[in-house]
Design a protein around this motif. Structure first.
Motif, PDB file in Angstrom:
ATOM      1  N   ILE A 268      -1.962  -8.528  -6.909  1.00  0.00           N
ATOM      2  CA  ILE A 268      -3.275  -8.952  -7.371  1.00  0.00           C
ATOM      3  C   ILE A 268      -4.042  -7.783  -7.995  1.00  0.00           C
ATOM      4  CG2 ILE A 268      -5.496  -9.845  -6.597  1.00  0.00           C
ATOM      5  CD1 ILE A 268      -4.007 -11.695  -4.761  1.00  0.00           C
ATOM      6  N   PRO A 269      -3.953  -6.547  -7.478  1.00  0.00           N
ATOM      7  CA  PRO A 269      -4.699  -5.464  -8.119  1.00  0.00           C
ATOM      8  C   PRO A 269      -4.312  -5.250  -9.580  1.00  0.00           C
ATOM      9  CG  PRO A 269      -3.950  -4.762  -5.961  1.00  0.00           C
ATOM     10  CD  PRO A 269      -3.314  -6.083  -6.245  1.00  0.00           C
ATOM     11  N   PHE A 270      -3.043  -5.513  -9.917  1.00  0.00           N
ATOM     12  CA  PHE A 270      -2.641  -5.347 -11.304  1.00  0.00           C
ATOM     13  C   PHE A 270      -3.344  -6.369 -12.190  1.00  0.00           C
ATOM     14  CE2 PHE A 270       1.104  -3.390  -9.244  1.00  0.00           C
ATOM     15  CZ  PHE A 270       1.033  -2.158  -9.866  1.00  0.00           C
ATOM     16  N   PHE A 271      -3.451  -7.598 -11.710  1.00  0.00           N
ATOM     17  CA  PHE A 271      -4.109  -8.624 -12.499  1.00  0.00           C
ATOM     18  C   PHE A 271      -5.597  -8.329 -12.651  1.00  0.00           C
ATOM     19  CE2 PHE A 271      -0.458 -11.084 -10.717  1.00  0.00           C
ATOM     20  CZ  PHE A 271       0.248 -11.134 -11.909  1.00  0.00           C
ATOM     21  N   VAL A 272      -6.194  -7.758 -11.628  1.00  0.00           N
ATOM     22  CA  VAL A 272      -7.600  -7.354 -11.719  1.00  0.00           C
ATOM     23  C   VAL A 272      -7.758  -6.260 -12.771  1.00  0.00           C
ATOM     24  CG1 VAL A 272      -9.509  -6.274 -10.466  1.00  0.00           C
ATOM     25  CG2 VAL A 272      -8.146  -8.055  -9.363  1.00  0.00           C
ATOM     26  N   PHE A 273      -6.854  -5.285 -12.760  1.00  0.00           N
ATOM     27  CA  PHE A 273      -6.924  -4.228 -13.767  1.00  0.00           C
ATOM     28  C   PHE A 273      -6.798  -4.801 -15.169  1.00  0.00           C
ATOM     29  CE2 PHE A 273      -4.624  -1.600 -16.788  1.00  0.00           C
ATOM     30  CZ  PHE A 273      -5.543  -0.580 -16.956  1.00  0.00           C
ATOM     31  N   PHE A 274      -5.822  -5.689 -15.397  1.00  0.00           N
ATOM     32  CA  PHE A 274      -5.631  -6.237 -16.734  1.00  0.00           C
ATOM     33  C   PHE A 274      -6.826  -7.090 -17.163  1.00  0.00           C
ATOM     34  CE2 PHE A 274      -1.003  -5.587 -15.769  1.00  0.00           C
ATOM     35  CZ  PHE A 274      -0.837  -4.563 -16.689  1.00  0.00           C
ATOM     36  N   ALA A 275      -7.456  -7.795 -16.227  1.00  0.00           N
ATOM     37  CA  ALA A 275      -8.653  -8.575 -16.549  1.00  0.00           C
ATOM     38  C   ALA A 275      -9.814  -7.653 -16.920  1.00  0.00           C
ATOM     39  CB  ALA A 275      -9.038  -9.470 -15.375  1.00  0.00           C
ATOM     40  N   VAL A 276     -10.004  -6.583 -16.144  1.00  0.00           N
ATOM     41  CA  VAL A 276     -11.079  -5.629 -16.447  1.00  0.00           C
ATOM     42  C   VAL A 276     -10.800  -4.914 -17.763  1.00  0.00           C
ATOM     43  CG1 VAL A 276     -12.159  -3.466 -15.677  1.00  0.00           C
ATOM     44  CG2 VAL A 276     -11.792  -5.323 -14.059  1.00  0.00           C
TER      45      VAL A 276
END
Length: 94
Positions: A1-9
């Motif tokens: 999930i942290p990777f998806f948060v990074f890509f969204a940000v």
């Protein structure tokens, strides 16, 4: 999930504001002197960060997928026997 948060940000905040966030080449060379490649990487740090996180994501996801597959295929009794071998053999992978 942290990777998806990074890509969204990155998609919503960092990439649209890259011009404001990245320092100019002249500013970086004035701080570092003759930096060459390092200066160019620092002036485009948003793109460098994106590619680094993308490479880390691919490595993590492949490992995670392998261990999920191993859990599906190997029984608990066999896992005690084969998981140390799997872990040792993973060090030989490119």
């Amino acid at each position: 999930i942290p990777f998806f948060v990074f890509f969204a940000v990155f998609d919503a905040v960092i990439y649209p504001n890259a011009e404001k966030l990245q320092p100019s080449l002249s500013l970086v060379t004035s701080i570092l002197g003759q930096g060459g490649v390092v200066s160019k990487i620092l002036t485009h740090w948003t793109s460098a960060l994106f590619y680094i996180v993308s490479e880390i994501y691919s490595s993590v996801s492949i490992g995670l997928l392998f261990w999920q597959f191993a859990n599906d295929v190997v029984s608990i009794q066999q896992a005690q026997r084969f998981y140390p071998l799997f872990a040792q053999m993973s060090g030989l992978a490119p």
